[in-house]
Design an enzyme around this catalytic site. Sequence first.
Site, PDB file in Angstrom:
ATOM      1  N   THR A  46       0.829  -1.210   0.000  1.00 37.40           N
ATOM      2  CA  THR A  46       0.000   0.000   0.000  1.00 37.40           C
ATOM      3  C   THR A  46       0.859   1.254   0.000  1.00 37.40           C
ATOM      4  OG1 THR A  46      -1.659  -1.196   1.281  1.00 37.40           O
ATOM      5  CG2 THR A  46      -1.858   1.196   1.197  1.00 37.40           C
ATOM      6  N   TYR A 109     -12.983  -4.373  -1.203  1.00 38.30           N
ATOM      7  CA  TYR A 109     -14.179  -3.881  -1.894  1.00 38.30           C
ATOM      8  C   TYR A 109     -15.257  -4.946  -2.091  1.00 38.30           C
ATOM      9  CZ  TYR A 109     -17.160  -1.329  -5.154  1.00 38.30           C
ATOM     10  OH  TYR A 109     -18.233  -0.716  -5.744  1.00 38.30           O
ATOM     11  N   TYR A 135      -1.986 -10.580   4.402  1.00 41.27           N
ATOM     12  CA  TYR A 135      -2.027  -9.197   4.890  1.00 41.27           C
ATOM     13  C   TYR A 135      -3.467  -8.864   5.241  1.00 41.27           C
ATOM     14  CZ  TYR A 135      -1.400  -4.073   4.892  1.00 41.27           C
ATOM     15  OH  TYR A 135      -1.378  -2.740   5.221  1.00 41.27           O
ATOM     16  N   ARG A 140      -8.743  -0.918   5.388  1.00 42.67           N
ATOM     17  CA  ARG A 140      -8.677  -0.633   3.951  1.00 42.67           C
ATOM     18  C   ARG A 140      -9.542  -1.574   3.126  1.00 42.67           C
ATOM     19  NH1 ARG A 140      -4.835   2.863   2.113  1.00 42.67           N
ATOM     20  NH2 ARG A 140      -3.234   3.545   3.586  1.00 42.67           N
ATOM     21  N   LYS A 164       0.762 -10.452   8.168  1.00 38.40           N
ATOM     22  CA  LYS A 164       0.937  -9.055   8.565  1.00 38.40           C
ATOM     23  C   LYS A 164      -0.417  -8.610   9.085  1.00 38.40           C
ATOM     24  CE  LYS A 164       1.853  -4.395   6.836  1.00 38.40           C
ATOM     25  NZ  LYS A 164       2.023  -3.526   5.639  1.00 38.40           N
ATOM     26  N   ILE A 206       6.136  -4.842   9.887  1.00 39.71           N
ATOM     27  CA  ILE A 206       6.322  -4.295   8.538  1.00 39.71           C
ATOM     28  C   ILE A 206       5.878  -2.846   8.620  1.00 39.71           C
ATOM     29  CG2 ILE A 206       5.594  -4.367   6.129  1.00 39.71           C
ATOM     30  CD1 ILE A 206       5.457  -7.385   6.343  1.00 39.71           C
TER      31      ILE A 206
END
Length: 294
Positions: A46, A109, A135, A140, A164, A206
């Site tokens: 990202t 989404y 992840y 998000r 992550k 991270i």
Amino acid sequence: MNKFHGTGVAMVTPFKADGSIDHSGLKNTIDYIISGGVEYIVSLGTTGEAATLSSDEKKEVWDITAEHTAGRIPLIAGIGGNNTAEVIRDLKKFDNKAYDAVLSVSPYYSKPTQEGIYQHYKAISEASDLPVMIYNVPGRTSMNISADTTLRLAHDFKNIFGTKEASGSFDQFNLIIRDKPEDFLMISGDDAIALPLISAGAVGVISVVGNALPGILSTMVRMCLDGKFIEAQPLHYSLVEFTHLCFAEGNPGGVKAALKLLNICSDTLRLPLVNVSVETASKIQTELQKLKLI
């Protein structure tokens, strides 16, 4: 996968004023991050603004990163999305010789069910020649990967080697750490909670902040991994305000502002992202001065 214990940096993608990829800035950033003593780099997550890069541009960034890093530290490539078939096509055409693993974000989404998320990662695991890191960033993607789903993937697929985790839920962190396979890695996806999450059993972070402060951050993380949490606290708290400012107006606007002040690369972003305000940039400058970096 001990190579991924410690600090990984989710690296920015530097751009020129015209929006094209800045090769010199990218190389400067790589050298600066490595000189700070971090353990590995994540290219095109990202923070690397991967969503705004074309396929050719992604290859360009990955190739330059591999060539310039030249084996100095391990590399992870960010390859993910909400079209499972397209992610698999990207994995198949990815030149992975210089990379050690793939970081793949949960589908965004589309809002799949937990079974849909499981099947997505199952397909990726079966298609990938490289080890895969999950992840989870529901802020998000709009969908959390539950602890049960993470554990199911961890136990079912040997090449899914870690997660992550950026869910922000310590209840979830605790369940994953308690019930995961011994060699499955829990890695903090949030700079601000790296210290407490390592104390619970995570093996590192991270980081976004590590683009600008690789030395301070990686030193703190290594201290935590050595069990020196009291000694690490002053470094942890020295980063609190800077970390807040890096995300105050969105990532990677804040950390790119810091990198410009450090003369590493420009602060240019691609729309729909825009530069941070003058006020926030000034506060970032003040924090860098307090840390004696400028």
